[in-house]
Design an enzyme around this catalytic site. Sequence first.
Site, mmCIF file in Angstrom:
data_model
loop_
_atom_site.group_PDB
_atom_site.id
_atom_site.type_symbol
_atom_site.label_atom_id
_atom_site.label_comp_id
_atom_site.label_asym_id
_atom_site.label_seq_id
_atom_site.Cartn_x
_atom_site.Cartn_y
_atom_site.Cartn_z
ATOM 1 N N CYS A 97 40.481 37.723 48.979
ATOM 2 C CA CYS A 97 40.559 36.700 47.940
ATOM 3 C C CYS A 97 41.181 38.029 47.340
ATOM 4 O O CYS A 97 40.421 39.232 47.169
ATOM 5 C CB CYS A 97 38.964 36.700 47.733
ATOM 6 S SG CYS A 97 38.377 36.559 46.253
ATOM 7 N N GLY A 98 41.954 37.508 46.148
ATOM 8 C CA GLY A 98 42.625 37.917 45.049
ATOM 9 C C GLY A 98 42.072 38.685 44.264
ATOM 10 O O GLY A 98 41.925 39.704 43.347
ATOM 11 N N HIS A 99 40.796 37.209 43.279
ATOM 12 C CA HIS A 99 40.307 38.216 42.260
ATOM 13 C C HIS A 99 39.154 38.471 42.394
ATOM 14 O O HIS A 99 38.661 39.446 41.697
ATOM 15 C CB HIS A 99 39.618 36.698 41.614
ATOM 16 C CG HIS A 99 38.738 35.945 41.814
ATOM 17 N ND1 HIS A 99 38.333 34.721 42.643
ATOM 18 C CD2 HIS A 99 36.887 36.476 41.817
ATOM 19 C CE1 HIS A 99 37.266 34.427 44.054
ATOM 20 N NE2 HIS A 99 36.403 35.685 42.912
ATOM 21 N N GLY A 262 44.790 34.728 43.834
ATOM 22 C CA GLY A 262 45.413 35.943 43.352
ATOM 23 C C GLY A 262 46.120 36.529 45.142
ATOM 24 O O GLY A 262 47.274 35.792 45.481
ATOM 25 N N SER A 263 45.756 34.825 46.325
ATOM 26 C CA SER A 263 45.756 35.219 47.367
ATOM 27 C C SER A 263 47.296 34.228 47.440
ATOM 28 O O SER A 263 48.003 33.977 48.222
ATOM 29 C CB SER A 263 45.354 34.767 48.695
ATOM 30 O OG SER A 263 44.119 34.103 48.449
#
Length: 341
Positions: A97-99, A262-263
């Site tokens: 998870c990007g965030h 993000g991803s």
Amino acid sequence: MMNYLRTNMSLVIKTIEMHAGGGGVRIVQSGYPKIIGDTLHDKLQYAQKNLDHLRKMLTHEPRGSNRLHGIVQVEHDNPEADMAILFLYTEGYSNFCGHATIGLGRYAVDHGIVRRVSPETAIKIQCPTGLVTAHVEYENGRAGAVRFECVPAFVYATDLMINMVDYGDIKYDISVGGSFYIYTNIKQFGLDLVTSSAADIKATAHKMMKAVGDTITMTHPVDDQPAVIGGVYFFSGPLASLPDTINEICIFFETVCRSPCGSGSCGLLALLHHKGLIKEGDVRRFVNSKTQSVFSGRVVKQVKVKDTPAVIPEISGKAYYTGECTFFCEQDDPQPSFLIK
């Protein structure tokens, strides 16, 4: 805590609450049992088998929601890593998870989990999807913006067509930025990123995921294991004419992303690079069309995933603290967690 509650607690978990680009991040500080296993994969399997009730407690109602990702720190087995984590969300355990990584980067520096270095501190994070390097601004005793280099992102398939009931022929691509995403122009569905409701966009994404899932069987090029579509990344207009600032909205399983994902943005950078629409170093701004939150990204370099051309994408953003919580569950609570879809 009231005395009569102390004697009726089955467990107490303390967390730090954050958001990055509007996406909620819940970082477990204490109270989680030790997660056992020689490797991160072993630990993930152990958590799935033995501790899933805690994931549900933290991410389902009445304490959680599908708007957040939880993070549990575990012992790392990668000698290059500074730390290792598992990502929790309402549907299970995500690979990345990007965030949440942006939130974790600031948290790790602020809380001294890694040695702080000015003007920027590097953190190597072992995630289920692989080793991710975060770089955290650090000045005057305070962590700031975070940029992370994700695992290699690559294009799975391009210029695909599918005929969907109510919509006709829909053009789309599949790219991988930690998870497999469908990338498609939302105007093909008669929808608008800003004026269409989140509920309508989410429902359309689910129809798209089902239609594609019923049509294509996918495997990951690294281990040849079956892969599934994790979400739909909507943009507006032809891919070739997207501006430097890209308005988007991403649907990840049951979640309408509050951040610019993000991803999902990592996968889009790989797709744009694959099509010759950007080159290494070109910066793109990603704006969530509902929250107006902003991440930025660029392609750092070209690599390969086995024989598949790939890129190392970098995403930048900021995270903010929203609170700290002490969650507990009474032994006789008949509804410790539930999920309404």
